[in-house]
Design an enzyme around this catalytic site. Structure first.
Site, PDB file in Angstrom:
ATOM      1  N   PRO A 138       0.824  -1.212   0.000  1.00 15.51           N
ATOM      2  CA  PRO A 138       0.000   0.000   0.000  1.00 15.51           C
ATOM      3  C   PRO A 138       0.858   1.262   0.000  1.00 15.51           C
ATOM      4  O   PRO A 138       1.957   1.286   0.577  1.00 15.51           O
ATOM      5  CB  PRO A 138      -0.817  -0.123   1.289  1.00 15.51           C
ATOM      6  CG  PRO A 138      -0.020  -1.031   2.165  1.00 15.51           C
ATOM      7  CD  PRO A 138       0.680  -1.979   1.246  1.00 15.51           C
ATOM      8  N   HIS A 139       0.364   2.295  -0.632  1.00 20.46           N
ATOM      9  CA  HIS A 139       1.068   3.569  -0.710  1.00 20.46           C
ATOM     10  C   HIS A 139       0.092   4.628  -1.182  1.00 20.46           C
ATOM     11  O   HIS A 139      -1.013   4.328  -1.630  1.00 20.46           O
ATOM     12  CB  HIS A 139       2.254   3.478  -1.678  1.00 20.46           C
ATOM     13  CG  HIS A 139       1.857   3.053  -3.065  1.00 20.46           C
ATOM     14  ND1 HIS A 139       1.628   1.725  -3.379  1.00 20.46           N
ATOM     15  CD2 HIS A 139       1.628   3.756  -4.199  1.00 20.46           C
ATOM     16  CE1 HIS A 139       1.275   1.634  -4.658  1.00 20.46           C
ATOM     17  NE2 HIS A 139       1.269   2.860  -5.180  1.00 20.46           N
TER      18      HIS A 139
END
Length: 342
Positions: A116-117
């Protein structure tokens, strides 16, 4: 495209690009000229000017026995680990969750692993990665890579500081032995040790053995090597003389929701394959987001992306190859072979 038109990108084999060690063939660009090697340095991150992977993972951001009831809680665990390491504020965690809500589970790079980012913003104080292993895996909604047990959240302070770290991570995860060490590390110190990249990669355009060996692209070494005259002959006979080909633009796009996380990871995996083929000096790979990809698709030979992003893109007017496992050299190799006349 005209009826019966078959997009092959190149006219026969890497030889059409003048690949090292190959018999030179003819291949016209849009301007009708034979493409020359790109007059650019190795596009992979310079190991001297960016943080390495282990330096971005603080022991405070490693959690080996986390619990989560769903994918949102899993991302929050990984985001909280970044906050604990002083890398970002909690608002960044919510931005990572919104990105998945908007673009789908494209962050699930490979079986059991998510990255995730979100886009860089003022909530990020420094570039960092967290490593969170769940005691019980959770579903992110990815058709082939669920359930997820490992969540590595990326906080990027800008668009470049994390480039080397993602290149290192792509190399580590492409090696089954190193991935096994990472998945079974029992202490934060063992996690950091498993994340240390292998020896430096050789210069671009030089054929190398794929990381780990067990996932080497087929034909990358020995008989049928795309970068040899023998491979050229094999490719020419297998594709047939009646296939229609078009001029290569010399550009491949890797696409994700934000253009700075999973697309960069896929770019690094693709460049490992191109380097093994000896094609790295001849094809440019750029990571981009969905909006930019729609506008630039016409300039590229093909787009590589996840299933979720492919659905969001629709038909950009350029072939789109869906990659399920962003760590798989073999899968990326096969996608290139479907596009180019190899």
């Amino acid at each position: 495209m005209p009826t019966g038109f078959v997009f092959q990108g190149l006219t026969a084999s890497p030889a059409a690009l003048g690949a090292p060690g190959a018999a030179v063939g003819t291949h016209a660009t849009k301007e009708g000229t034979v493409p020359e090697p790109r007059d650019q340095p190795d596009p992979r991150p310079d190991p001297t000017d960016a943080p390495s992977l282990p330096t971005l993972v603080d022991t405070r951001s490693v959690r080996l026995h986390a619990t989560a009831s769903d994918w949102r809680e899993a991302i929050r665990e990984a985001g909280d680990a970044l906050v604990a390491a002083g890398a970002c504020a909690s608002s960044y965690t919510e931005a990572m969750i919104r990105s998945v809500e908007e673009h789908g589970p494209y962050i699930v790079l490979s079986p059991g692993l998510a990255l995730p980012h979100a886009r860089p913003d003022n909530s990020v104080t420094r570039t960092a990665l967290s490593y969170v292993r769940l005691t019980s895996p959770v579903a992110f909604g990815h058709e082939t890579n669920d359930p997820v047990r490992v969540v590595m959240a990326l906080a990027a302070a800008d668009g470049t500081a994390h480039l080397r770290a993602l290149a290192d991570l792509a190399t580590v995860l492409a090696d089954p032995q190193r991935r096994h060490r990472l998945d079974n590390a029992s202490t934060p110190a063992e996690v950091l040790d498993a994340l240390r990249p292998p020896q430096a990669r050789p210069p671009a355009g030089r054929s190398t053995e794929a990381a780990g060996g067990t996932d080497s692209p087929e034909g990358a070494d020995g008989e049928g090597d795309p970068g040899t005259a023998e491979g050229t002959a094999d490719a020419s006979s297998s594709t047939g003389s009646t296939e229609t080909t078009v001029a290569s633009t010399g550009l491949v796009l890797t696409v994700c929701g934000n253009g700075l996380g999973t697309s960069l990871f896929l770019k690094n995996t693709l460049e490992q394959v191109l380097d093994t083929w000896g094609w790295l000096p001849y094809l440019r790979v750029e990571a981009t987001d969905t909006i930019s990809a729609r506008g630039r698709a016409k300039d590229a030979d093909l787009l590589l992306t996840s299933g979720a992003i492919a659905q969001a893109l629709g038909d950009p007017g350029t072939p789109v190859e869906v990659i399920e496992d962003f760590t798989s050299l073999t899968e990326v190799d096969a996608a290139l072979r479907r596009t180019y006349a190899v």
